[in-house]
Design a protein around this motif. Sequence first.
Motif, PDB file in Angstrom:
ATOM      1  N   MET A  57     -20.247 -30.585 -17.651  1.00 16.97           N
ATOM      2  CA  MET A  57     -19.179 -30.285 -16.963  1.00 16.97           C
ATOM      3  C   MET A  57     -18.956 -31.198 -15.337  1.00 16.97           C
ATOM      4  N   SER A  58     -17.984 -31.885 -15.315  1.00 19.06           N
ATOM      5  CA  SER A  58     -18.023 -32.835 -14.149  1.00 19.06           C
ATOM      6  C   SER A  58     -17.657 -31.920 -12.797  1.00 19.06           C
ATOM      7  N   GLY A  59     -17.806 -32.407 -11.742  1.00 18.24           N
ATOM      8  CA  GLY A  59     -17.639 -32.016 -10.385  1.00 18.24           C
ATOM      9  C   GLY A  59     -16.254 -31.506 -10.263  1.00 18.24           C
ATOM     10  N   LEU A  60     -15.272 -32.127 -10.574  1.00 20.02           N
ATOM     11  CA  LEU A  60     -13.926 -31.864 -10.657  1.00 20.02           C
ATOM     12  C   LEU A  60     -13.655 -30.628 -11.617  1.00 20.02           C
ATOM     13  N   GLU A  61     -14.027 -30.668 -12.859  1.00 22.69           N
ATOM     14  CA  GLU A  61     -13.978 -29.460 -13.915  1.00 22.69           C
ATOM     15  C   GLU A  61     -14.440 -28.377 -13.001  1.00 22.69           C
ATOM     16  N   SER A  62     -15.594 -28.536 -12.459  1.00 25.28           N
ATOM     17  CA  SER A  62     -16.239 -27.236 -12.030  1.00 25.28           C
ATOM     18  C   SER A  62     -15.355 -26.963 -10.812  1.00 25.28           C
ATOM     19  N   LEU A  63     -14.657 -27.662  -9.889  1.00 27.84           N
ATOM     20  CA  LEU A  63     -13.792 -27.396  -8.874  1.00 27.84           C
ATOM     21  C   LEU A  63     -12.830 -26.449  -9.469  1.00 27.84           C
ATOM     22  N   TYR A  64     -12.036 -27.218 -10.366  1.00 23.64           N
ATOM     23  CA  TYR A  64     -10.833 -26.639 -11.081  1.00 23.64           C
ATOM     24  C   TYR A  64     -11.293 -25.124 -11.610  1.00 23.64           C
ATOM     25  N   GLN A  65     -12.254 -25.021 -12.161  1.00 20.02           N
ATOM     26  CA  GLN A  65     -12.553 -23.681 -12.671  1.00 20.02           C
ATOM     27  C   GLN A  65     -13.037 -22.514 -11.566  1.00 20.02           C
ATOM     28  N   GLN A  66     -13.322 -23.108 -10.779  1.00 24.35           N
ATOM     29  CA  GLN A  66     -13.558 -22.296  -9.402  1.00 24.35           C
ATOM     30  C   GLN A  66     -12.119 -21.919  -8.720  1.00 24.35           C
ATOM     31  N   LEU A  67     -11.359 -22.868  -8.807  1.00 22.54           N
ATOM     32  CA  LEU A  67     -10.012 -22.478  -8.222  1.00 22.54           C
ATOM     33  C   LEU A  67      -9.413 -21.641  -9.153  1.00 22.54           C
ATOM     34  N   ILE A  68      -9.372 -21.554 -10.158  1.00 20.53           N
ATOM     35  CA  ILE A  68      -8.628 -20.710 -11.221  1.00 20.53           C
ATOM     36  C   ILE A  68      -9.316 -19.166 -11.015  1.00 20.53           C
ATOM     37  N   LEU A  69     -10.584 -19.153 -11.114  1.00 19.63           N
ATOM     38  CA  LEU A  69     -11.496 -17.829 -10.672  1.00 19.63           C
ATOM     39  C   LEU A  69     -11.092 -17.231  -9.493  1.00 19.63           C
ATOM     40  N   ASP A  70     -10.830 -18.147  -8.438  1.00 15.61           N
ATOM     41  CA  ASP A  70     -10.625 -17.536  -6.983  1.00 15.61           C
ATOM     42  C   ASP A  70      -9.173 -17.064  -7.256  1.00 15.61           C
ATOM     43  N   HIS A  71      -8.103 -17.758  -7.468  1.00 17.67           N
ATOM     44  CA  HIS A  71      -6.934 -17.211  -7.739  1.00 17.67           C
ATOM     45  C   HIS A  71      -6.601 -15.738  -8.711  1.00 17.67           C
ATOM     46  N   SER A  72      -7.488 -15.871  -9.692  1.00 17.19           N
ATOM     47  CA  SER A  72      -7.417 -14.672 -10.437  1.00 17.19           C
ATOM     48  C   SER A  72      -7.936 -13.445  -9.697  1.00 17.19           C
ATOM     49  N   LYS A  73      -8.797 -13.626  -8.806  1.00 22.32           N
ATOM     50  CA  LYS A  73      -9.338 -12.572  -8.077  1.00 22.32           C
ATOM     51  C   LYS A  73      -8.457 -12.089  -6.860  1.00 22.32           C
ATOM     52  N   GLN A  74      -7.952 -13.287  -6.170  1.00 23.37           N
ATOM     53  CA  GLN A  74      -7.439 -12.995  -4.886  1.00 23.37           C
ATOM     54  C   GLN A  74      -5.737 -13.425  -5.078  1.00 23.37           C
ATOM     55  N   ARG A  75      -5.083 -12.755  -5.769  1.00 23.55           N
ATOM     56  CA  ARG A  75      -3.691 -13.045  -6.465  1.00 23.55           C
ATOM     57  C   ARG A  75      -2.701 -13.250  -5.167  1.00 23.55           C
ATOM     58  N   HIS A  76      -2.290 -14.481  -5.046  1.00 24.22           N
ATOM     59  CA  HIS A  76      -1.105 -14.387  -4.164  1.00 24.22           C
ATOM     60  C   HIS A  76      -0.010 -14.171  -4.498  1.00 24.22           C
ATOM     61  N   GLY A  77       1.099 -13.327  -3.673  1.00 26.13           N
ATOM     62  CA  GLY A  77       2.221 -12.958  -4.358  1.00 26.13           C
ATOM     63  C   GLY A  77       2.257 -11.712  -5.099  1.00 26.13           C
ATOM     64  N   GLU A  78       1.209 -10.977  -5.295  1.00 26.03           N
ATOM     65  CA  GLU A  78       1.442  -9.916  -6.310  1.00 26.03           C
ATOM     66  C   GLU A  78       1.832  -8.786  -5.266  1.00 26.03           C
ATOM     67  N   GLY A  79       2.500  -7.892  -5.801  1.00 25.32           N
ATOM     68  CA  GLY A  79       3.357  -6.787  -5.271  1.00 25.32           C
ATOM     69  C   GLY A  79       4.938  -6.848  -5.437  1.00 25.32           C
ATOM     70  N   ASP A  80       5.477  -5.947  -4.782  1.00 27.50           N
ATOM     71  CA  ASP A  80       7.006  -5.927  -4.979  1.00 27.50           C
ATOM     72  C   ASP A  80       7.764  -6.728  -4.035  1.00 27.50           C
ATOM     73  N   LEU A  81       9.121  -7.007  -4.670  1.00 25.33           N
ATOM     74  CA  LEU A  81      10.055  -7.844  -3.980  1.00 25.33           C
ATOM     75  C   LEU A  81      11.394  -7.066  -4.075  1.00 25.33           C
ATOM     76  N   PRO A  82      11.442  -5.909  -3.249  1.00 22.54           N
ATOM     77  CA  PRO A  82      12.520  -4.799  -3.219  1.00 22.54           C
ATOM     78  C   PRO A  82      14.172  -5.721  -3.056  1.00 22.54           C
ATOM     79  N   ASP A  83      14.134  -6.775  -2.382  1.00 25.78           N
ATOM     80  CA  ASP A  83      15.478  -7.212  -2.171  1.00 25.78           C
ATOM     81  C   ASP A  83      15.514  -8.685  -3.027  1.00 25.78           C
ATOM     82  N   ALA A  84      14.762  -8.448  -4.301  1.00 26.09           N
ATOM     83  CA  ALA A  84      14.917  -9.702  -5.149  1.00 26.09           C
ATOM     84  C   ALA A  84      16.293  -9.659  -5.885  1.00 26.09           C
ATOM     85  N   ASP A  85      16.699 -11.025  -6.115  1.00 22.28           N
ATOM     86  CA  ASP A  85      17.845 -11.626  -6.729  1.00 22.28           C
ATOM     87  C   ASP A  85      17.859 -11.299  -8.170  1.00 22.28           C
ATOM     88  N   ALA A  86      16.532 -11.403  -8.914  1.00 21.95           N
ATOM     89  CA  ALA A  86      16.262 -11.354 -10.184  1.00 21.95           C
ATOM     90  C   ALA A  86      14.837 -11.221 -10.644  1.00 21.95           C
TER      91      ALA A  86
END
Length: 149
Positions: A1-30
């Motif tokens: 695995m190249s260094g870039l592939e390893s970096l991308y894999q780590q980015l995916i793992l990080d985002h799957s654990k620390q999920r940005h935007g997860e939660g409610d949006l009570p005033d959503a339009d849709a």
Amino acid sequence: MSGLESLYQQLILDHSKQRHGEGDLPDADASHHELNPTCGDEVTLAVRLDGSHEHVDAIAWHGDGCSISMASTSVLVDLVTGLEVDDALARAEEFRAMMRSKGVGEPDEDLLGDAVAFQGVSKYVMRVKCAMLPWVALEASVRKALTAE
């Protein structure tokens, strides 16, 4: 695995654990729910547009699934929040094109940002739907919000 592939894999793992935007949006339009019946991944994504319906003001979501689908949703939130609606939809289309590429070619990093980390996923047909799930939900949510004007 190249260094870039390893970096991308780590980015995916990080985002799957620390999920940005997860939660409610009570005033959503849709909101829109997407399910991948093959593996059971699911996401409900809500959007709020600005008053003029020209910008994506906020995104929130709830979901359950593999690290790819959850990370893709998290990256999507970072990438499209604050964009003009047309730009957000263009990024969704560019992401779809990358997912259909089967790993061939170079995605537009300026347009996709961290989402280019999912290019390797495009080589695995069974995983493409996992990565696409939130992007399809985004497109549907935005279209619902625009038609509700």
